[in-house]
Design a protein around this motif. Sequence first.
Motif, PDB file in Angstrom:
ATOM      1  N   SER A  56       0.855  -1.262  -0.119  1.00 65.47           N
ATOM      2  CA  SER A  56       0.030  -0.200   0.174  1.00 65.47           C
ATOM      3  C   SER A  56       0.787   1.188   0.147  1.00 65.47           C
ATOM      4  O   SER A  56       0.192   2.273  -0.472  1.00 65.47           O
ATOM      5  N   ILE A  57       2.178   1.012   0.681  1.00 63.62           N
ATOM      6  CA  ILE A  57       2.937   2.434   0.619  1.00 63.62           C
ATOM      7  C   ILE A  57       3.367   2.560  -0.816  1.00 63.62           C
ATOM      8  O   ILE A  57       3.361   3.784  -1.062  1.00 63.62           O
ATOM      9  N   VAL A  58       3.854   1.749  -1.613  1.00 59.89           N
ATOM     10  CA  VAL A  58       4.076   1.986  -3.152  1.00 59.89           C
ATOM     11  C   VAL A  58       3.077   2.420  -3.804  1.00 59.89           C
ATOM     12  O   VAL A  58       3.125   3.538  -4.582  1.00 59.89           O
ATOM     13  N   THR A  59       1.733   1.795  -3.625  1.00 60.92           N
ATOM     14  CA  THR A  59       0.372   2.398  -4.383  1.00 60.92           C
ATOM     15  C   THR A  59       0.378   3.727  -3.932  1.00 60.92           C
ATOM     16  O   THR A  59      -0.076   4.541  -4.848  1.00 60.92           O
ATOM     17  N   GLN A  60       0.173   4.097  -2.727  1.00 65.26           N
ATOM     18  CA  GLN A  60      -0.098   5.247  -2.342  1.00 65.26           C
ATOM     19  C   GLN A  60       0.912   6.483  -2.914  1.00 65.26           C
ATOM     20  O   GLN A  60       0.528   7.382  -3.264  1.00 65.26           O
ATOM     21  N   LEU A  65      10.635   7.796  -6.990  1.00 68.60           N
ATOM     22  CA  LEU A  65      11.585   6.845  -6.107  1.00 68.60           C
ATOM     23  C   LEU A  65      11.981   7.428  -4.974  1.00 68.60           C
ATOM     24  O   LEU A  65      12.002   6.513  -3.971  1.00 68.60           O
ATOM     25  N   LYS A  66      12.266   8.463  -4.856  1.00 67.56           N
ATOM     26  CA  LYS A  66      12.929   9.099  -3.623  1.00 67.56           C
ATOM     27  C   LYS A  66      11.852   9.111  -2.606  1.00 67.56           C
ATOM     28  O   LYS A  66      11.982   8.869  -1.253  1.00 67.56           O
ATOM     29  N   SER A  67      10.648   9.386  -2.917  1.00 66.87           N
ATOM     30  CA  SER A  67       9.438   9.347  -2.188  1.00 66.87           C
ATOM     31  C   SER A  67       9.592   8.174  -1.405  1.00 66.87           C
ATOM     32  O   SER A  67       8.939   7.922  -0.194  1.00 66.87           O
ATOM     33  N   VAL A  68       9.418   7.117  -2.248  1.00 63.79           N
ATOM     34  CA  VAL A  68       9.102   5.875  -1.747  1.00 63.79           C
ATOM     35  C   VAL A  68      10.115   5.284  -1.012  1.00 63.79           C
ATOM     36  O   VAL A  68      10.156   4.572   0.219  1.00 63.79           O
ATOM     37  N   PHE A  69      11.450   5.574  -1.096  1.00 64.42           N
ATOM     38  CA  PHE A  69      12.583   5.515  -0.360  1.00 64.42           C
ATOM     39  C   PHE A  69      12.371   5.827   1.020  1.00 64.42           C
ATOM     40  O   PHE A  69      12.588   5.498   2.264  1.00 64.42           O
ATOM     41  N   GLU A  70      12.002   7.238   1.109  1.00 64.23           N
ATOM     42  CA  GLU A  70      11.708   8.046   2.351  1.00 64.23           C
ATOM     43  C   GLU A  70      10.459   7.191   3.117  1.00 64.23           C
ATOM     44  O   GLU A  70      10.737   7.179   4.303  1.00 64.23           O
ATOM     45  N   ASN A  71       9.681   7.076   2.328  1.00 68.16           N
ATOM     46  CA  ASN A  71       8.313   6.145   3.002  1.00 68.16           C
ATOM     47  C   ASN A  71       8.784   5.005   3.641  1.00 68.16           C
ATOM     48  O   ASN A  71       8.339   4.522   4.772  1.00 68.16           O
ATOM     49  N   PHE A  72       9.760   4.300   2.984  1.00 63.90           N
ATOM     50  CA  PHE A  72      10.144   2.954   3.470  1.00 63.90           C
ATOM     51  C   PHE A  72      11.032   3.125   4.557  1.00 63.90           C
ATOM     52  O   PHE A  72      10.936   2.338   5.480  1.00 63.90           O
TER      53      PHE A  72
END
Length: 987
Positions: free
Chosen positions: A416-420, A456-463
């Motif tokens: 869901s993190i990636v999807t959002q 991609l950077k946003s996904v990295f930060e969220n993870f």
Amino acid sequence: MASHSSSPVPHPSSGGSEGIFRKDRDSSSRHYRPVHSLPDVCPKEPTGEAARGLCEGPSVVANQQRWTVYNSKVNLPAALNDPRLAKRESDFFTKSWGLDFAETEVMPSFYLPNITKEHFGPYLQETAQREKIHERCKNMCPNKDELDAVSSITNNHDKSRTELEQVPKIFMKPDFALDDPTTFNAVLPWSHFNSAGRKSSRDMASSRLLQEKLSHYLDVVEVSIARQISLRSEAFFHAMSSQHELQDRLTETARAVAVLRGRTAAIERIMCEGPLRALRQALTRSNCVRLHNKLKLMAAVHQSQPTVQLLLSTSEFVGALELIATTKEVLQQELQGIHSFRHLGSQLCEMEKLIDKMMVEDFSMYSRSDLSRSLEEDGQVMEKDRLESLVFGLLRQRKLDFLDIYSDEMILAAKSIVTQSVVDSVSQIEEIDTDIVTKLADQMRLMTFPQWFELLKSVFENFILFLKRIKATLSVVRNVVLEALDSNQKSRLLERAAAGGLAEAPGTPLNQGEAELAYLTHEGLFISDALNDAQLHPGASGGQEQSSTVGPRQALSRLDGCGSDSASGTTESSSSREHAFQPGGAAGISSSEDMMPSDLELGRVANNIQELLYTASDVSHDRCVKVLMARAKDGSLERLSSAEFVFLSQAVEGFVRDTEELCCRRSVSLRGALQSQANRFVHRFHEERKTKLSLLLDNERWKQAEVPAEFQDLVNSIADGRITLPERKPQGTEERKPSDYLHIDGQKYAVVGTVLLLIRIFLEYCQCVNDIPSISTDMLTRLSDLLKHFNSRSCQLVLGAGALQVVGLKTITTKNLALASRCLQLVVHYIPVIRAHFETKLTPKQYSVLRHFDHITKDYNDHIAEISAKLVSIMDSMFEKVLSKYEVKAPMPSACFRNVCKQMAKMHEALYELLPEEQAQMLFLRINARLKIHLKRQLARLGVHHDGGPQHGLVTVDVAFYTENVQSLRTLEKLDLNMAEIWEQKR
């Protein structure tokens, strides 16, 4: 004989078949003294009322008139002849008082001396000789009385035997019975009588004869029995006298026993009844107190189900489980067998199963809500107390697979993190119509690289935030597991101390039963009130058994676990879990300790927690790989520029480094995906530059090119140790004029334009290695291939004259060859620099790939040597052609040598500005050597010798002309031509 009924001989009784004979007794014999019945010395167990009285414990002292030993009778022979004895005992009291009665040792008297055999020694010595003489005489002269007695006994025995032999043997048989027809016919032969039933004189005589014969047999037997009785009369009369004496003694004993019983009854009435009544009343009171406590305990247990439901309504699972465990323990120990609670145990078990399901569902809901909440919220653990309570409850119920639930929720949350993140990024891009492009992968491929890179950077930060949240939650879970493990170890130490004889610390205010009762029966708000009440009224539980396994700290921890203020709806406090973990508490010495996992199981759970953190890191990397591969599906990542790919590589490396620091786990999936993309990038990078180099070589005309100032700055920076591409200078700066040569380390290099671009290309390779160290080995291999390609292609174009067809050159000149050689020398100059740079990026295990540079250097040097040989071969073929026509005749210098000098001047003019001085001198020395060989061969053919003749003089003039012309060339002034070698040496 006919009046045998009055004979003193005993007659057979009605049971004559049994072999027992009794003497007939008439009324005249009643003048004998009546025989008193003997007391029963071996009474049988009474039955009926007597047995009931004995079972109820009758008092012989108080009721002496109800039963005495005279009420029991036994036959004297039965008393004397005890079949249980191996031999006949002299004292019949052993029948009732046991075999040890006659064998009991009697303590010796302290007033009598200990008489031993030694005291009779002198007497025995004095009488020994006389005893021997007496015994000898006694054996020689037997006693007359004894002889008479023996003879009388023998005669009587023989006489009685003779008389008994007259009696038929049939009467002596042990199975003699007249009811047997055969026996009856043998005894009474009816055949002698008239069968018609009429009485004749003959029949009367036969019957009288038979009667007299039987009477005779009876007399013989009675006489024999009387004789036997007379022989034993002395023993019989002795037994009778002993019986009378025994009866007198028993009468005196009964009288003494009656007096003793009376006195004992008085003592019982005066001294025992009161104290026994007091003890009985105290025991009754104690039983009443225990009954009252038991009823209060039953009342408390009866309220356990509503309390459990109240605790479950506030999600206090640990307290509910503690209360259930306490209630089950009380049912098994204190209230076992209570009929009204026969179903309560199964109901509590069903409630415990229900709580297990509720805890699993609650933990699943907690995990889902914790992992699904916004990542922008505070990084603190959500509802820490609730999480600790759930984890402790699950551990207590041995639900050790709860981490699997968290793992499943974690995977869903990662998706869901990636999807959002994709949805948020796409919503800000107007060019992408989500109604048309519905798939997330397609939406990502429609983004530009900067847009996708921001995603991609946003996904990295969220993870990263996601992993921090998971680590904080798992830290709380791990702490609970470690506390449980520590509690198990402490409780085990206490058990060992208790087993070693260490008593409980003095000053304990309550015993175990009192604390348990206080916990279950108190109705106030605080357990301390109940404990204080129990201390103020210790008698309330005085009768409770001390074998209870529930301690006061356990009761306290259980009440805390249940929540003493659960009625008010408050949640469980963390202190309750601290009490529950204490040794002797709920997880301590009680039965709930068995519910807690073992140390090995808790250790596995702790390891699983760490593995779960590793799994979280791997899942995060896997989801990022999905994002990366979705973008790379159409090859867009392969088409990135070097700078863009460097940005991508740096972002991935930063994320991997952060996750390694956070999770202590080196995940390889994202690095592997990046490496795969890097390999594709390197392949595309290399192919582009190789293609570019091939195009440059195919269009190269092999003419000296001007060197722009930026290239000179580039080689200067390399000389300074900066193996990187220089930053682009802003436009508008002062333009500098290009130079004719490339100056490197004090040498001038005349180069073609392709080599200048080659320098920039291999600097791009080095720069790429700086930015992406993981592709060092691949990039080194590709750079080696590029250098080999340049070497082979330039050889094909110059030495192989391929440029004639490719570019359209008319011929390959010596200048072209010299330029090619100089370009190769420039590349050879930079190969060690490139090697040293790559060596810093490789690990010691990867140093073997550096051997490629050694092979390339050798190939380049061989190529340079081939070009030099080609230049020499050009002049060699010209010398061979010209000198083959040489004639020694005037005028001098000859036309042949003039032509040779002219060609040498042209060669020098072509090479002078291209090759350095040392290389030019070495080249012309080799050319001169070829000249001397051809000249020497021609002179030998012409027969000109070094003899000072006219021809010798003419040749000397030509040689001097040649020497003067060659040494007049620039940089060749000091060249030693050694022309004397043209003459053959005389042998």
